[in-house]
Design a protein around this motif. Structure first.
Motif, PDB file in Angstrom:
ATOM      1  N   CYS A   1     -33.588 -21.169  56.298  1.00 12.74           N
ATOM      2  CA  CYS A   1     -33.642 -21.895  55.030  1.00 12.74           C
ATOM      3  C   CYS A   1     -34.999 -22.575  54.859  1.00 12.74           C
ATOM      4  O   CYS A   1     -35.578 -22.562  53.767  1.00 12.74           O
ATOM      5  CB  CYS A   1     -32.528 -22.935  54.957  1.00 12.74           C
ATOM      6  SG  CYS A   1     -30.852 -22.267  54.807  1.00 12.74           S
TER       7      CYS A   1
ATOM      8  N   GLU B   1     -31.649 -29.568  44.195  1.00 21.83           N
ATOM      9  CA  GLU B   1     -31.906 -28.133  44.313  1.00 21.83           C
ATOM     10  C   GLU B   1     -31.921 -27.707  45.776  1.00 21.83           C
ATOM     11  O   GLU B   1     -31.341 -26.677  46.151  1.00 21.83           O
ATOM     12  CB  GLU B   1     -33.242 -27.781  43.656  1.00 21.83           C
ATOM     13  CG  GLU B   1     -33.595 -26.302  43.772  1.00 21.83           C
ATOM     14  CD  GLU B   1     -34.997 -25.987  43.265  1.00 21.83           C
ATOM     15  OE1 GLU B   1     -35.413 -24.814  43.379  1.00 21.83           O
ATOM     16  OE2 GLU B   1     -35.678 -26.915  42.775  1.00 21.83           O
TER      17      GLU B   1
ATOM     18  N   ASP C   1     -28.346 -27.873  47.382  1.00 14.69           N
ATOM     19  CA  ASP C   1     -27.475 -26.847  46.799  1.00 14.69           C
ATOM     20  C   ASP C   1     -27.804 -25.471  47.348  1.00 14.69           C
ATOM     21  O   ASP C   1     -26.915 -24.654  47.615  1.00 14.69           O
ATOM     22  CB  ASP C   1     -27.588 -26.838  45.276  1.00 14.69           C
ATOM     23  CG  ASP C   1     -26.848 -27.991  44.616  1.00 14.69           C
ATOM     24  OD1 ASP C   1     -26.052 -28.652  45.312  1.00 14.69           O
ATOM     25  OD2 ASP C   1     -27.055 -28.231  43.415  1.00 14.69           O
ATOM     26  N   ARG C   2     -29.077 -25.196  47.554  1.00 16.79           N
ATOM     27  CA  ARG C   2     -29.467 -23.892  48.090  1.00 16.79           C
ATOM     28  C   ARG C   2     -29.102 -23.770  49.563  1.00 16.79           C
ATOM     29  O   ARG C   2     -28.724 -22.684  50.029  1.00 16.79           O
ATOM     30  CB  ARG C   2     -30.960 -23.658  47.859  1.00 16.79           C
ATOM     31  CG  ARG C   2     -31.304 -23.462  46.386  1.00 16.79           C
ATOM     32  CD  ARG C   2     -32.727 -23.032  46.164  1.00 16.79           C
ATOM     33  NE  ARG C   2     -32.999 -21.706  46.731  1.00 16.79           N
ATOM     34  CZ  ARG C   2     -34.167 -21.072  46.614  1.00 16.79           C
ATOM     35  NH1 ARG C   2     -35.163 -21.659  45.950  1.00 16.79           N
ATOM     36  NH2 ARG C   2     -34.351 -19.888  47.160  1.00 16.79           N
TER      37      ARG C   2
ATOM     38  N   GLU D   1     -25.373 -23.121  49.530  1.00 16.73           N
ATOM     39  CA  GLU D   1     -25.105 -21.743  49.106  1.00 16.73           C
ATOM     40  C   GLU D   1     -25.363 -20.753  50.239  1.00 16.73           C
ATOM     41  O   GLU D   1     -24.578 -19.826  50.465  1.00 16.73           O
ATOM     42  CB  GLU D   1     -25.981 -21.402  47.897  1.00 16.73           C
ATOM     43  CG  GLU D   1     -25.784 -19.991  47.359  1.00 16.73           C
ATOM     44  CD  GLU D   1     -26.701 -19.683  46.195  1.00 16.73           C
ATOM     45  OE1 GLU D   1     -26.529 -18.614  45.578  1.00 16.73           O
ATOM     46  OE2 GLU D   1     -27.604 -20.492  45.908  1.00 16.73           O
ATOM     47  N   ARG D   2     -26.456 -20.953  50.968  1.00 20.31           N
ATOM     48  CA  ARG D   2     -26.792 -20.043  52.059  1.00 20.31           C
ATOM     49  C   ARG D   2     -25.749 -20.105  53.175  1.00 20.31           C
ATOM     50  O   ARG D   2     -25.331 -19.071  53.710  1.00 20.31           O
ATOM     51  CB  ARG D   2     -28.183 -20.389  52.603  1.00 20.31           C
ATOM     52  CG  ARG D   2     -28.617 -19.543  53.801  1.00 20.31           C
ATOM     53  CD  ARG D   2     -28.653 -18.052  53.447  1.00 20.31           C
ATOM     54  NE  ARG D   2     -29.557 -17.821  52.357  1.00 20.31           N
ATOM     55  CZ  ARG D   2     -30.865 -17.634  52.513  1.00 20.31           C
ATOM     56  NH1 ARG D   2     -31.397 -17.660  53.728  1.00 20.31           N
ATOM     57  NH2 ARG D   2     -31.636 -17.395  51.469  1.00 20.31           N
TER      58      ARG D   2
ATOM     59  N   GLN E   1     -22.630 -21.096  52.881  1.00 22.50           N
ATOM     60  CA  GLN E   1     -21.370 -20.550  52.378  1.00 22.50           C
ATOM     61  C   GLN E   1     -21.388 -19.029  52.429  1.00 22.50           C
ATOM     62  O   GLN E   1     -20.400 -18.398  52.814  1.00 22.50           O
ATOM     63  CB  GLN E   1     -21.123 -21.029  50.946  1.00 22.50           C
ATOM     64  CG  GLN E   1     -20.744 -22.493  50.830  1.00 22.50           C
ATOM     65  CD  GLN E   1     -20.650 -22.966  49.401  1.00 22.50           C
ATOM     66  OE1 GLN E   1     -21.250 -22.390  48.496  1.00 22.50           O
ATOM     67  NE2 GLN E   1     -19.899 -24.028  49.167  1.00 22.50           N
ATOM     68  N   ALA E   2     -22.511 -18.432  52.052  1.00 20.96           N
ATOM     69  CA  ALA E   2     -22.621 -16.971  52.070  1.00 20.96           C
ATOM     70  C   ALA E   2     -22.493 -16.413  53.476  1.00 20.96           C
ATOM     71  O   ALA E   2     -21.973 -15.317  53.684  1.00 20.96           O
ATOM     72  CB  ALA E   2     -23.959 -16.550  51.449  1.00 20.96           C
TER      73      ALA E   2
ATOM     74  N   LYS F   1     -16.362 -22.286  51.236  1.00 19.07           N
ATOM     75  CA  LYS F   1     -16.745 -22.659  49.881  1.00 19.07           C
ATOM     76  C   LYS F   1     -15.670 -23.507  49.229  1.00 19.07           C
ATOM     77  O   LYS F   1     -14.540 -23.085  49.032  1.00 19.07           O
ATOM     78  CB  LYS F   1     -17.011 -21.421  49.038  1.00 19.07           C
ATOM     79  CG  LYS F   1     -17.560 -21.758  47.655  1.00 19.07           C
ATOM     80  CD  LYS F   1     -18.074 -20.535  46.935  1.00 19.07           C
ATOM     81  CE  LYS F   1     -18.712 -20.914  45.605  1.00 19.07           C
ATOM     82  NZ  LYS F   1     -19.280 -19.759  44.899  1.00 19.07           N
TER      83      LYS F   1
ATOM     84  N   ASN G   1     -19.566 -25.705  44.281  1.00 25.32           N
ATOM     85  CA  ASN G   1     -20.807 -24.983  44.025  1.00 25.32           C
ATOM     86  C   ASN G   1     -22.025 -25.887  44.139  1.00 25.32           C
ATOM     87  O   ASN G   1     -23.157 -25.413  44.110  1.00 25.32           O
ATOM     88  CB  ASN G   1     -20.775 -24.356  42.629  1.00 25.32           C
ATOM     89  CG  ASN G   1     -19.719 -23.268  42.514  1.00 25.32           C
ATOM     90  OD1 ASN G   1     -19.511 -22.512  43.463  1.00 25.32           O
ATOM     91  ND2 ASN G   1     -19.058 -23.195  41.381  1.00 25.32           N
ATOM     92  N   SER G   2     -21.792 -27.190  44.262  1.00 27.45           N
ATOM     93  CA  SER G   2     -22.903 -28.124  44.300  1.00 27.45           C
ATOM     94  C   SER G   2     -22.569 -29.281  45.238  1.00 27.45           C
ATOM     95  O   SER G   2     -21.408 -29.648  45.402  1.00 27.45           O
ATOM     96  CB  SER G   2     -23.180 -28.662  42.889  1.00 27.45           C
ATOM     97  OG  SER G   2     -24.239 -29.598  42.891  1.00 27.45           O
TER      98      SER G   2
END
Length: 357
Positions: free
Chosen positions: A203, A252, A255-256, A259-260, A262-263, A269, A272-273
């Motif tokens: 990241c 930002e 959140d990124r 997201e990483r 979670q993926a 999940k 989303n934020s």
């Protein structure tokens, strides 16, 4: 769980549904065998993404998993493994309890090996979700100035609002443990901790350095808010954290990261934020001063886990301290923090971190 909106499980890039009609309630570990049938309803479609090797004896596939979860694949008296082997026409080798290694699936038919692998993944994921959180990604917010201002906040709240229902010294955060959580983790082995460290480093290289500019993020911890919808019955009161320059870079960035993770499956999940907040009062501390304020509130089958707690009346606190300024900070590190464990400074023990500068 709604019938038209069933729970989804993501495995190897594929999404599987959990059948709410066939699902059975999990009560104790000894009931693994009864629980097995309900779980398999979501694993009927094999996933072609698995690496299956052809051998002179047939086909072979391996599964990496922490030893803590082996018992759920074996089942009581080995019944779960036997059932898997019979239904998929495979042989499943599992390391002995306490030994790390790989689960090995062999069989004469490739489709059977893939089916067994898919079902094992569903079992592992489901029982992993039943484990309590062990770690969390976080920024530490325990700079000296902020700790001192927090203690001032506590002193003034107790002076002016101690007569309000449920307000007392036991529900305040330990100033040494002030933090901003990005996401909760279940890490069950040293290998998984190392995987998390590597993911965090990725990241940093891929987007954190660009967002941060290779410098600490200058933020302010100011203002308070509550989690639920009734200020007269509050369980969690938190301080808000925002960038001093008014930008959205902190939001930002987190959140990124969320997201990483979670993926990758390391974080389940839920949102989303990330909600940027630093807990300052929590009624869970009333009975357990070591509580972090976050639990697995739902089991994998969607059943709520009740945690008894006495709420407090926060109306006067919100009115009197709405804009309380806790101080400015420079956020320069994201830590992999271990729950229920502290370092020599009284902060959460860190298993790894990345620095912005």
């Amino acid at each position: 769980m709604e019938v038209l909106r069933p729970q989804l499980i993501r495995i190897g890039g594929r999404v599987y549904r959990k059948n709410p009609i066939q699902e059975q309630t999990y009560q104790h570990e000894e009931e693994d065998d009864n629980y097995y049938q309900g779980l398999m309803e979501c694993a009927e479609e094999p996933c072609e993404a698995y690496e299956v090797v052809q051998t002179p004896q047939g086909f072979r596939c391996t599964v990496k998993a922490p030893s803590l979860l082996y018992k759920h694949i074996v089942g009581k008296r080995g019944d779960t493994r036997k059932k898997l082997e019979v239904e998929t026409k495979t042989s499943i080798s599992i390391p002995k309890p306490g030994q790390e290694g790989e689960i090995v699936i062999t069989g004469q038919h490739r489709s059977g090996v893939i089916s067994a692998r898919t079902r094992i993944d569903v079992l592992l994921l489901t029982f992993r979700r039943k484990q309590p959180f062990t770690h969390f990604l976080a920024f530490f917010l325990n700079e000296v100035e902020v700790q001192e201002r927090f203690l001032k906040f506590q002193e003034e709240v107790l002076e002016k609002c101690s007569m309000d229902h449920g307000v007392d010294s036991t529900i305040f955060q330990n100033p040494k443990k002030l933090h901003l959580t990005i996401g909760m983790l279940v890490l069950l082995s040293e290998q998984e901790i190392q995987q998390t460290c590597e993911m965090l480093q990725q990241c940093k290289e891929e987007f954190i350095d660009d967002i941060s500019g290779g410098k600490p993020l200058e933020v302010e911890m100011a203002g308070i808010e509550y989690m639920n919808d009734d200020p007269g019955m509050v369980d969690v009161l938190y301080a808000k954290v925002h960038m001093k320059d008014g930008s959205n870079r902190l939001q930002e960035l987190v959140d990124r990261v969320l997201e990483r993770f979670q993926a990758s499956g390391l974080i389940v999940k839920e949102w989303n934020s990330v909600k940027l907040h630093a807990t300052v009062m929590n009624t869970l501390f009333r009975k357990d001063p070591n509580a972090e304020g976050r639990y697995n509130l739902y089991t994998a089958d969607g059943k709520y886990i009740f945690k008894e707690r006495e709420s407090f009346d926060g109306r006067n606190i919100l009115k009197l301290f709405e804009n309380f300024h806790f101080g400015a900070l420079k956020l320069n590190s994201i830590h992999i923090s271990q729950r229920f464990t502290v370092d020599s400074f009284g902060n959460y023990a860190s298993c790894g971190q990345i620095d912005f500068s």
